[in-house]
Enzyme design. Structure first.
Site, PDB file in Angstrom:
ATOM      1  N   GLY A  15       0.785  -1.232   0.000  1.00  0.00           N
ATOM      2  CA  GLY A  15       0.000   0.000   0.000  1.00  0.00           C
ATOM      3  C   GLY A  15       0.818   1.284   0.000  1.00  0.00           C
ATOM      4  O   GLY A  15       0.332   2.319   0.457  1.00  0.00           O
ATOM      5  N   SER A  16       2.037   1.255  -0.577  1.00  0.00           N
ATOM      6  CA  SER A  16       2.793   2.518  -0.609  1.00  0.00           C
ATOM      7  C   SER A  16       2.112   3.525  -1.539  1.00  0.00           C
ATOM      8  O   SER A  16       2.126   4.734  -1.273  1.00  0.00           O
ATOM      9  CB  SER A  16       4.257   2.288  -1.007  1.00  0.00           C
ATOM     10  OG  SER A  16       4.358   1.946  -2.367  1.00  0.00           O
ATOM     11  N   ASN A  17       1.471   3.045  -2.594  1.00  0.00           N
ATOM     12  CA  ASN A  17       0.724   3.970  -3.463  1.00  0.00           C
ATOM     13  C   ASN A  17      -0.526   4.499  -2.760  1.00  0.00           C
ATOM     14  O   ASN A  17      -0.862   5.674  -2.899  1.00  0.00           O
ATOM     15  CB  ASN A  17       0.349   3.292  -4.790  1.00  0.00           C
ATOM     16  CG  ASN A  17       1.514   3.272  -5.758  1.00  0.00           C
ATOM     17  OD1 ASN A  17       1.823   4.285  -6.385  1.00  0.00           O
ATOM     18  ND2 ASN A  17       2.189   2.134  -5.855  1.00  0.00           N
ATOM     19  N   LYS A  68     -17.295 -14.764  -9.362  1.00  0.00           N
ATOM     20  CA  LYS A  68     -16.644 -13.452  -9.413  1.00  0.00           C
ATOM     21  C   LYS A  68     -17.692 -12.338  -9.386  1.00  0.00           C
ATOM     22  O   LYS A  68     -17.502 -11.291  -8.764  1.00  0.00           O
ATOM     23  CB  LYS A  68     -15.803 -13.359 -10.694  1.00  0.00           C
ATOM     24  CG  LYS A  68     -15.026 -12.071 -10.798  1.00  0.00           C
ATOM     25  CD  LYS A  68     -14.119 -12.077 -12.008  1.00  0.00           C
ATOM     26  CE  LYS A  68     -13.390 -10.767 -12.116  1.00  0.00           C
ATOM     27  NZ  LYS A  68     -11.985 -10.832 -11.834  1.00  0.00           N
ATOM     28  N   ARG A  94      -5.894  -8.333  -9.138  1.00  0.00           N
ATOM     29  CA  ARG A  94      -7.064  -9.093  -9.567  1.00  0.00           C
ATOM     30  C   ARG A  94      -7.667  -8.364 -10.759  1.00  0.00           C
ATOM     31  O   ARG A  94      -7.686  -7.125 -10.782  1.00  0.00           O
ATOM     32  CB  ARG A  94      -8.045  -9.106  -8.391  1.00  0.00           C
ATOM     33  CG  ARG A  94      -9.179 -10.052  -8.470  1.00  0.00           C
ATOM     34  CD  ARG A  94      -9.893 -10.076  -7.131  1.00  0.00           C
ATOM     35  NE  ARG A  94      -9.120 -10.798  -6.135  1.00  0.00           N
ATOM     36  CZ  ARG A  94      -9.126 -12.121  -5.997  1.00  0.00           C
ATOM     37  NH1 ARG A  94      -9.891 -12.860  -6.759  1.00  0.00           N
ATOM     38  NH2 ARG A  94      -8.378 -12.709  -5.081  1.00  0.00           N
ATOM     39  N   LEU A  95      -8.134  -9.139 -11.732  1.00  0.00           N
ATOM     40  CA  LEU A  95      -8.735  -8.526 -12.923  1.00  0.00           C
ATOM     41  C   LEU A  95     -10.113  -7.962 -12.574  1.00  0.00           C
ATOM     42  O   LEU A  95     -10.911  -8.626 -11.913  1.00  0.00           O
ATOM     43  CB  LEU A  95      -8.875  -9.624 -13.986  1.00  0.00           C
ATOM     44  CG  LEU A  95      -8.800  -9.227 -15.445  1.00  0.00           C
ATOM     45  CD1 LEU A  95      -7.497  -8.506 -15.749  1.00  0.00           C
ATOM     46  CD2 LEU A  95      -8.936 -10.468 -16.319  1.00  0.00           C
ATOM     47  N   ILE A  96     -10.382  -6.735 -13.013  1.00  0.00           N
ATOM     48  CA  ILE A  96     -11.706  -6.136 -12.789  1.00  0.00           C
ATOM     49  C   ILE A  96     -12.702  -6.782 -13.763  1.00  0.00           C
ATOM     50  O   ILE A  96     -12.430  -6.881 -14.965  1.00  0.00           O
ATOM     51  CB  ILE A  96     -11.647  -4.600 -13.024  1.00  0.00           C
ATOM     52  CG1 ILE A  96     -10.719  -3.939 -12.001  1.00  0.00           C
ATOM     53  CG2 ILE A  96     -13.039  -3.984 -12.992  1.00  0.00           C
ATOM     54  CD1 ILE A  96     -11.226  -3.886 -10.579  1.00  0.00           C
ATOM     55  N   ASN A 110      -5.652   2.517 -13.256  1.00  0.00           N
ATOM     56  CA  ASN A 110      -4.668   1.578 -12.700  1.00  0.00           C
ATOM     57  C   ASN A 110      -3.265   2.144 -12.859  1.00  0.00           C
ATOM     58  O   ASN A 110      -3.000   2.910 -13.783  1.00  0.00           O
ATOM     59  CB  ASN A 110      -4.761   0.241 -13.455  1.00  0.00           C
ATOM     60  CG  ASN A 110      -3.794  -0.799 -12.923  1.00  0.00           C
ATOM     61  OD1 ASN A 110      -3.615  -0.939 -11.718  1.00  0.00           O
ATOM     62  ND2 ASN A 110      -3.145  -1.539 -13.823  1.00  0.00           N
ATOM     63  N   HIS A 112       0.746   0.720 -13.173  1.00  0.00           N
ATOM     64  CA  HIS A 112       1.460  -0.534 -13.444  1.00  0.00           C
ATOM     65  C   HIS A 112       2.960  -0.241 -13.572  1.00  0.00           C
ATOM     66  O   HIS A 112       3.343   0.739 -14.224  1.00  0.00           O
ATOM     67  CB  HIS A 112       0.922  -1.175 -14.731  1.00  0.00           C
ATOM     68  CG  HIS A 112       1.572  -2.487 -15.026  1.00  0.00           C
ATOM     69  ND1 HIS A 112       1.236  -3.648 -14.363  1.00  0.00           N
ATOM     70  CD2 HIS A 112       2.573  -2.805 -15.882  1.00  0.00           C
ATOM     71  CE1 HIS A 112       1.999  -4.636 -14.802  1.00  0.00           C
ATOM     72  NE2 HIS A 112       2.813  -4.149 -15.727  1.00  0.00           N
TER      73      HIS A 112
END
Ligand code: GAR
Length: 190
Positions: A15-17, A68, A94-96, A110, A112
């Site tokens: 969780g640094s972002n 899902k 996880r894919l949305i 997002n 990346h």
């Protein structure tokens, strides 16, 4: 004063972002507030960071849901209750799926750790080092149904340091924290 945009951060790890986004909101560098942390890893360090910052946490164990879609509907309910307008993925591994994509069209962003479309998916920094590239970087993009695809909003290059994953990761994280905040501020101004 303009109304602050209500955002949810989605994270699965350290969780640094999340911390960088939260600090930017608190400092007024982002005209937004983090209304909710959503995590699929209740024991991840990001949960502790949110609790310390006084931000509500919606923690889920996706395996406890039959599908899902059932998982995402539960997430959606928490987002709607918190009146969230934008979703920010920050190390959410996880894919949305269609449920969240349809509820938040063009409102999911997002970050990346590579220059997409190179090195999508897991361990992007390790992939870059293994490929022997000298320059990698960070991408901020709108989320679509693919894995780390979707229209690119911003990119910044970062040198690979001594062919070393850890050193390069430190440099990448530093760039991520600044680039995510600046890009969001641009998006929210529009
Ligand atoms: C960040 O480097 C982020 O770009 C990456 O996970 C890390 C989370 O770090 N995301 C992805 O790889 C998404 N495909 P953090 O938990 O310290 O913010």
């Amino acid at each position: 004063m303009a109304k602050k945009v209500r955002m949810a951060v989605f994270a699965s790890g350290s969780g640094s972002n999340f911390a960088a986004l939260e600090a930017a909101c608190r400092a007024g560098d982002l005209s937004a507030e983090i209304a909710l942390l959503v995590t699929d890893q209740p024991d991840a360090y990001v949960t502790e960071r949110a609790q310390q910052a006084g931000i509500p946490v919606a923690a889920f164990r996706p395996r406890e849901f039959d599908t899902k879609s059932a998982y995402e509907q539960a997430v959606l309910k928490a987002l709607q209750e918190a009146q969230v307008e934008w979703l920010l993925l920050a190390g959410y591994m996880r894919l949305i799926g269609p449920d969240l994509l349809q509820a938040y069209p063009e409102k999911i962003i997002n970050i990346h750790p590579s220059l997409l479309p190179s090195f999508p998916g897991k361990d992007a920094i390790g992939q870059a080092v293994a490929a022997g590239v000298k320059v990698t970087g960070v991408t901020v993009h709108l989320v679509d149904e693919g894995m780390d695809t979707g229209p690119i909003l911003a990119q910044q290059a970062v040198d690979v340091i001594d062919g070393d994953v850890e050193k390069t990761a430190t440099a990448i994280h530093e760039v991520e924290h600044g680039l995510y905040v600046r890009t969001l501020q641009d998006v929210l101004k529009k």
